[in-house]
Design an enzyme around this catalytic site. Structure first.
Site, short mmCIF file in Angstrom:
data_model
loop_
_atom_site.label_atom_id
_atom_site.label_comp_id
_atom_site.label_asym_id
_atom_site.label_seq_id
_atom_site.Cartn_x
_atom_site.Cartn_y
_atom_site.Cartn_z
N CYS A 127 -0.03 -7.65 52.20
CA CYS A 127 0.10 -9.09 52.03
C CYS A 127 0.27 -9.46 50.56
O CYS A 127 1.13 -10.24 50.18
CB CYS A 127 -1.13 -9.76 52.63
SG CYS A 127 -1.28 -11.50 52.28
N SER A 131 -5.64 -18.15 45.36
CA SER A 131 -4.36 -17.77 45.98
C SER A 131 -4.45 -17.68 47.50
O SER A 131 -3.44 -17.55 48.18
CB SER A 131 -3.87 -16.44 45.42
OG SER A 131 -4.76 -15.39 45.77
N GLN A 177 -3.14 -21.19 50.06
CA GLN A 177 -1.78 -21.46 50.49
C GLN A 177 -1.62 -21.23 52.00
O GLN A 177 -0.69 -21.72 52.61
CB GLN A 177 -0.83 -20.60 49.65
CG GLN A 177 0.53 -20.31 50.18
CD GLN A 177 0.60 -18.94 50.85
OE1 GLN A 177 -0.42 -18.33 51.14
NE2 GLN A 177 1.82 -18.48 51.11
#
Ligand SMILES: [Zn+2]
Length: 255
Positions: free
Chosen positions: A189, A68, A71
């Site tokens: 985040c 993840s 990105q």
């Protein structure tokens, strides 16, 4: 120090700029930058700092690359998933320019080890995502007299500021956020999300400001803008700048 013909060729587009020039390029080659946090900010920042010809790096991150991350953390590839961020970033640097010298640490930065992790740096670029770490880094910078480029990003907003809290008139990061966050982990985040290119904008803007700091005294690239917080809005889009005053009662840099 003089630059080899190969290095003159590599940095020709810098050297032709009157604001950088040969003297500025030599300064960059001799500079050492500690990049704390190799996430959404640190990753694109490091790519542009390395591309700019900065010769020496210290990389600090205790994290492991996850799928993840890819990105927005552009220095990592699918191949790096499961490996430490610091060693993965060093691998990228070695492929990109094998003349760079790189020290890596996978320690989590704390008030106890911050001084040793930033020792010898001409500039610290902090792209970590929680206040406790950022305050530990800032306090160590003030104590060591090292300028700090601080950058953060979330959702569609970025914040970038250069601090020189060791100077009598200039604010430090603690003057900006205060003492309330020392023990608090404010990593938002993962919860709030972030547009990948927004992290890229904030990270490369931080790299631009870092080059200005490093070239102080040898070039005419402009002032570092100590204590000016640049707020990047990716939706508008817009850039506005806020002045951060030195807090005379700051327990790190106050009198
Ligand atoms: Zn302060």
């Amino acid at each position: 120090m003089s630059l080899s013909p190969a290095r003159l060729d590599r940095f020709a587009r810098h050297i032709v700029l009157p604001e950088v020039g040969g003297a500025g390029q030599v300064r960059l080659a001799e500079s050492r930058v500690a990049v704390i946090g190799l996430g959404g900010i640190g990753s694109p920042a490091l790519q542009y700092l390395a591309a700019s010809g900065i010769g020496h790096f210290a990389l600090v991150d205790d994290d492991v690359v996850e799928t993840s991350n890819l990105q927005r953390q552009t220095i990592f590839t699918t191949r790096d998933v499961g490996y430490g961020k610091a060693v993965s970033a060093r691998r990228w640097l070695a492929n990109f320019d094998d003349t760079l010298t790189v020290d890596v640490s996978d320690a989590r930065i704390t008030p106890d080890n911050a001084a040793s992790l930033i020792a010898g740096a001409d500039l610290v670029l902090d792209g970590t995502d929680n206040f406790a770490t950022r305050l530990a880094v800032s306090d160590a910078c003030v104590a060591a007299g090292i300028p700090l480029l601080s950058a953060a990003v979330g959702r569609f907003q970025g914040q970038v500021a250069a601090f020189a809290g060791h100077l009598a008139e200039e604010a430090c990061y603690r003057c900006f956020v205060g003492d309330a966050f020392d023990a608090e982990d404010c990593d938002t985040c993962a919860d709030d999300g972030m547009l990948g290119a927004m992290a890229g904008w904030a990270g490369t803007f931080a790299a631009l400001q870092a080059v200005k700091v490093l070239l102080q005294g040898v070039s005419t690239l402009g002032e570092p803008g100590w204590g000016r917080l640049h707020v990047l809005d990716g939706l508008e889009p817009s850039l506005r700048t806020i002045r951060i005053a030195k807090d005379p009662a700051c327990r790190t840099c106050g009198a």
